[in-house]
Scaffold this motif. Structure first.
Motif, PDB file in Angstrom:
ATOM      1  N   ASN A 311       0.822  -1.201   0.000  1.00  0.00           N
ATOM      2  CA  ASN A 311       0.000   0.000   0.000  1.00  0.00           C
ATOM      3  C   ASN A 311       0.861   1.258   0.000  1.00  0.00           C
ATOM      4  OD1 ASN A 311      -2.273   1.740   2.129  1.00  0.00           O
ATOM      5  ND2 ASN A 311      -2.688   1.119   0.027  1.00  0.00           N
ATOM      6  N   ASP A 428      -8.205   2.496  -1.020  1.00  0.00           N
ATOM      7  CA  ASP A 428      -8.251   2.205   0.417  1.00  0.00           C
ATOM      8  C   ASP A 428      -9.685   2.161   0.934  1.00  0.00           C
ATOM      9  OD1 ASP A 428      -5.570   3.297  -0.242  1.00  0.00           O
ATOM     10  OD2 ASP A 428      -5.197   2.888   1.873  1.00  0.00           O
ATOM     11  N   VAL A 431     -11.522  -1.000  -0.457  1.00  0.00           N
ATOM     12  CA  VAL A 431     -11.123  -2.265   0.154  1.00  0.00           C
ATOM     13  C   VAL A 431     -11.647  -2.371   1.583  1.00  0.00           C
ATOM     14  CG1 VAL A 431      -9.141  -3.592   0.971  1.00  0.00           C
ATOM     15  CG2 VAL A 431      -9.105  -2.559  -1.304  1.00  0.00           C
TER      16      VAL A 431
END
Length: 487
Positions: A311, A428, A431
């Motif tokens: 990430n 982000d 998810v």
């Protein structure tokens, strides 16, 4: 249980504390005149007797949580794969354990056993199949040796020692985690332990509430530390590709030095100290699923670490190339001002500060005024720093001189910062929202609702679950039962 009391007293205490049950087989090992060979033969016969005596494992209601104590609208589903209230009903029906077996050994016999390696191995093979072991008339050194024996034989196990007196200090210091009780026996144990409590009954809350909460916070803190530093370093790495690895820095040296000192340090400290994923902890022990992530290591493992690292790389790619091809591509701002390398660098750095602090806010479970003050205050403090630092003489600020006037006073850098930050968090938010609403994570299914009319007791962990909050409020206003699976 390791105690210095005599045999009769230790046995009575063991029965009173339910360490030994009336229907279990209690083996007493006393310091008689047995030789080494006789002791080995005795221990081996005890091990065979225990292994040959099979019995059904107790039902989960006697070993785990009490379903009758749960809220009426919450159905407690046992998790799969563990015992002690976590296993499925089929596992409980099919599993076999030895008949409940306990061992009581006095100090003389224990000293004889611990001095010989062969006896020590045979003794451990016996006690590892017991539900409890009571060692009485033992010295402080023997207490520490017993803890060391368990640590040597079970390297993956975590040992906990609880004591209230000076004679318990060696045992407390030998265990992975030591808890000292301050009271009538003095303060020696409390002063030598990792944690100190006033009464033994506080151990329950220390383990099941604070222990679980500390593990949850510490795991997030470790992953976040690697994430925020990897994000900053990777933007420098992408810049090295463009400067052919000449060593030219993308950021001004004093601004770079303040990254872990002033701009991102305070929010994570507040998070690690105050964040809680479960607000109402009075009946937390009634939800065994809340402890399965810790048993399985779900919050801190290699896979999760790689996800955080990936990430960070993904965010660094977006931030760097949005600015490199946005501001760095033409380098011309309004009124003919040139952004130059310093302008691009400060804008990338500003976006990194915004993204890493916002990333932490995304994972905060229970916001307080300190969370808001430190997270958003750190972002504001950085821009105030840029404004004030740019006013210093060029001999002090070097490349930061007039950076606010030449770059940050125009709208293009601000729009690019907002664009890069938005692109970072699209994935982000998607998810996290999908994980908590469609994957039905066990931790967040076990939301505690003590009073259906009290909205303050409903705890939704992630900011991205706003739709779930709206659904809960709607159900409560209509006086409907909330399906815990949908939350």
């Amino acid at each position: 249980m390791l105690t210095g009391d005599k045999v009769e007293t230790a046995e009575n205490i063991a029965y009173a504390c339910s360490l030994v049950f009336s229907d279990c087989r209690l083996t007493r090992i006393k310091g008689d005149t047995r030789t080494k060979e006789e002791m080995i033969a005795f221990l081996r016969s005890e091990k065979r007797t225990g292994l040959d005596n099979k019995d059904q494992i107790p039902p989960p209601t006697t070993r785990g949580s009490n379903p009758a104590a749960l809220p009426a609208d919450v159905e407690l589903q046992p998790a799969e794969g563990e015992f002690g209230g976590y296993a499925s009903q089929d596992e409980f029906d099919n599993a076999k354990l030895t008949k409940p077996h306990s061992v009581l050994i006095d100090g003389d016999a224990l000293g004889f056993v611990l001095e010989d390696p062969d006896l020590k191995d045979e003794f451990y093979e016996v006690i590892r199949h017991c539900i409890s072991v009571v060692c009485c008339r033992v010295s402080p050194k023997q207490k520490a040796l017993v803890v060391a024996l368990v640590r040597d034989k079970e390297p993956a196990a975590v040992t906990l020692a609880v004591g209230d007196g000076a004679n318990d200090v060696p045992m407390i210091q030998s265990a992975h985690v030591g808890v000292g009780i301050s009271g009538m026996e003095g303060q020696q144990a409390a002063n030598s332990a990792d944690y100190a409590i006033g009464q033994f009954r506080f151990l329950h809350r220390l383990l099941f509430v604070h222990g679980r909460g500390n593990y949850f916070r510490l795991a997030r803190v470790i992953n976040y530390f690697f994430y925020k530093n990897a994000l900053l370093v990777m933007t420098q790495f992408w810049f090295c590709i463009f400067n052919r690895f000449t060593g030219q820095s993308l950021y001004e040296k004093w601004t770079l030095a303040g990254y872990n000192v002033a701009f991102t340090s305070i929010p994570i400290i507040v998070f690690g100290a105050l964040d809680r994923d479960i607000l109402n902890t009075n009946n937390i022990h009634q939800f065994p699923q809340l402890y399965t992530p810790g048993i399985k290591g779900s919050y801190l493992n290699v896979q999760l670490f790689l996800l955080w690292l990936g990430n960070a790389i993904y965010h660094s790619l977006i931030i760097f190339f949005v600015f490199m091809f946005g501001l760095g591509g033409n380098g011309i701002l309004a009124k003919g001002h040139d952004s130059q390398l310093d302008g691009v660098g400060i804008c990338i750095y500003a976006t990194v500060i915004v993204v890493v602090n916002s990333k932490l806010a995304l994972h905060v479970n229970s916001f307080t005024w300190l969370h808001h003050l430190t997270i958003w205050g750190s972002i504001v403090f950085f821009f105030v720093y840029c404004l004030l630092y740019a006013l210093f003489p060029v001999s002090l600020t070097t490349t930061m001189k007039d950076i606010w006037t030449n770059v940050l006073s125009f709208s293009t850098p601000w729009i690019t910062i907002i664009l890069a930050t938005s692109l970072c968090f699209i994935l982000d938010f998607s998810v996290v929202y999908a994980a908590y609403n469609f994957l039905s994570l066990t931790l967040h299914r076990a939301i505690q609702i003590k009073d259906s009319q009290d909205l303050s007791l409903i705890h939704i962990s992630e900011p991205t679950r706003l739709l779930s909050i709206s659904y809960a409020v709607f159900c409560l206003k209509k006086k409907k039962k909330i399906d815990i699976q949908t939350l």
